[in-house]
Enzyme design. Structure first.
Site, PDB file in Angstrom:
ATOM      1  N   HIS A   1      20.716  66.183 -35.004  1.00  0.00           N
ATOM      2  CA  HIS A   1      22.065  66.874 -34.365  1.00  0.00           C
ATOM      3  C   HIS A   1      21.964  68.220 -34.131  1.00  0.00           C
ATOM      4  CE1 HIS A   1      24.508  63.461 -36.366  1.00  0.00           C
ATOM      5  NE2 HIS A   1      24.420  63.168 -35.237  1.00  0.00           N
TER       6      HIS A   1
ATOM      7  N   LYS B   1      36.168  52.940 -37.954  1.00  0.00           N
ATOM      8  CA  LYS B   1      34.759  52.874 -38.720  1.00  0.00           C
ATOM      9  C   LYS B   1      35.108  53.780 -39.737  1.00  0.00           C
ATOM     10  CE  LYS B   1      30.484  54.936 -37.092  1.00  0.00           C
ATOM     11  NZ  LYS B   1      29.793  55.149 -36.143  1.00  0.00           N
TER      12      LYS B   1
ATOM     13  N   ARG C   1      16.915  59.343 -29.309  1.00  0.00           N
ATOM     14  CA  ARG C   1      15.718  59.117 -30.129  1.00  0.00           C
ATOM     15  C   ARG C   1      14.936  58.167 -29.527  1.00  0.00           C
ATOM     16  NH1 ARG C   1      19.880  58.446 -35.002  1.00  0.00           N
ATOM     17  NH2 ARG C   1      21.126  57.813 -32.878  1.00  0.00           N
TER      18      ARG C   1
ATOM     19  N   SER D   1      22.264  59.771 -39.403  1.00  0.00           N
ATOM     20  CA  SER D   1      23.370  60.078 -40.299  1.00  0.00           C
ATOM     21  C   SER D   1      23.304  59.021 -41.375  1.00  0.00           C
ATOM     22  CB  SER D   1      24.742  60.282 -39.728  1.00  0.00           C
ATOM     23  OG  SER D   1      24.829  61.201 -38.913  1.00  0.00           O
TER      24      SER D   1
HETATM   25  P1  ADP Z   1      27.932  58.202 -32.396  1.00  0.00           P
HETATM   26  O1  ADP Z   1      28.566  57.626 -33.423  1.00  0.00           O
HETATM   27  O2  ADP Z   1      28.600  58.636 -31.305  1.00  0.00           O
HETATM   28  O3  ADP Z   1      26.573  57.558 -31.882  1.00  0.00           O
HETATM   29  P2  ADP Z   1      26.399  60.040 -33.801  1.00  0.00           P
HETATM   30  O4  ADP Z   1      26.869  61.242 -34.849  1.00  0.00           O
HETATM   31  O5  ADP Z   1      25.769  59.049 -34.782  1.00  0.00           O
HETATM   32  O6  ADP Z   1      27.587  59.452 -33.202  1.00  0.00           O
HETATM   33  O7  ADP Z   1      25.348  60.518 -32.830  1.00  0.00           O
HETATM   34  C1  ADP Z   1      25.709  61.438 -31.778  1.00  0.00           C
HETATM   35  C2  ADP Z   1      24.869  61.789 -30.707  1.00  0.00           C
HETATM   36  O8  ADP Z   1      23.576  62.313 -31.252  1.00  0.00           O
HETATM   37  C3  ADP Z   1      24.233  60.285 -29.986  1.00  0.00           C
HETATM   38  O9  ADP Z   1      23.945  60.637 -28.852  1.00  0.00           O
HETATM   39  C4  ADP Z   1      22.949  60.426 -30.897  1.00  0.00           C
HETATM   40  O10 ADP Z   1      21.922  59.362 -30.082  1.00  0.00           O
HETATM   41  C5  ADP Z   1      22.373  61.532 -31.103  1.00  0.00           C
HETATM   42  N1  ADP Z   1      21.856  61.783 -32.235  1.00  0.00           N
HETATM   43  C6  ADP Z   1      21.815  61.522 -33.484  1.00  0.00           C
HETATM   44  N2  ADP Z   1      20.800  61.725 -34.092  1.00  0.00           N
HETATM   45  C7  ADP Z   1      19.661  62.398 -33.425  1.00  0.00           C
HETATM   46  C8  ADP Z   1      18.541  62.562 -33.634  1.00  0.00           C
HETATM   47  N3  ADP Z   1      17.678  62.582 -34.690  1.00  0.00           N
HETATM   48  N4  ADP Z   1      17.682  63.143 -32.490  1.00  0.00           N
HETATM   49  C9  ADP Z   1      18.135  63.129 -31.127  1.00  0.00           C
HETATM   50  N5  ADP Z   1      19.646  62.698 -30.933  1.00  0.00           N
HETATM   51  C10 ADP Z   1      20.214  62.343 -32.171  1.00  0.00           C
END
Ligand code: ADP
Length: 160
Positions: A18, A42, A91, A129
């Site tokens: 992130h 969630k 990703r 996460s």
């Molecule tokens: P959500 O529940 O909306 O998916 P997240 O916190 O899991 O929220 O992710 C928010 C954004 O960050 C999403 O667009 C996700 O694809 C991106 N993201 C999460 N981890 C990574 C990573 N390691 N590399 C690139 N983008 C990431």
């Protein structure tokens, strides 16, 4: 004109992946607001206040980044705050279906909106996460995956 974008997500907790996306976004846009979603449907490991605090702590050295809560539909937030740009991270190909669906749905609800995707550095391409929560639940070493302030908080959480 000054360009502002939002980066919405759950951030449960914020990871180095992130943070990599945030740093890239902060270079592209004049101002970036990280939007931490409430997520009523969630169950999250960290509650909203904790997730907000961890994002603030992890981004405190990036001057054009702010942190706020997302307590409504994203398009409503964008319209109310007159913001057109949404930053998301990609990703692997596995992210594509979901991100594509979200971006198209949102742009149907708010045609002026533009979703901008960035790739994180290759070393974070597997990082999520949920993976961090899983490693921490077995008391594994998460120090390479999350910012310093998150390590301390994860250790304090009794997960199992
Ligand atoms: P959500 O529940 O909306 O998916 P997240 O916190 O899991 O929220 O992710 C928010 C954004 O960050 C999403 O667009 C996700 O694809 C991106 N993201 C999460 N981890 C990574 C990573 N390691 N590399 C690139 N983008 C990431």
């Amino acid at each position: 004109m000054k360009k502002t974008a939002v980066y919405p997500g759950t951030f449960d907790p914020i990871t180095n992946g992130h943070l990599d996306v945030i740093r890239r976004g902060a270079e592209i846009f004049d101002s970036l607001i990280v939007l931490v979603a409430i997520r009523k449907e969630k169950h999250t490991l960290f509650n909203l206040e904790e997730r907000l605090e961890l994002v603030k702590c992890a981004t405190k050295d990036i001057p054009n980044v702010q942190v706020a809560t997302l307590d409504k539909l994203l398009v409503e937030y964008l319209k109310e705050n007159k913001i057109r740009f949404v930053l998301r991270g990609l990703r692997a190909v596995s992210d594509f279906d979901y991100e594509f669906q979200m971006a198209l749905t949102n742009s149907t609800l708010y045609p002026e909106m533009e979703t901008v995707f960035v790739m994180s550095s290759g070393k974070y391409i597997f990082l999520s996460s949920s993976l961090v929560r899983e490693i921490a639940s077995y008391k594994g070493d998460v120090s390479g995956f999350v910012p310093g302030c998150v390590i301390k908080k994860l250790k304090k959480k009794v997960i199992r």
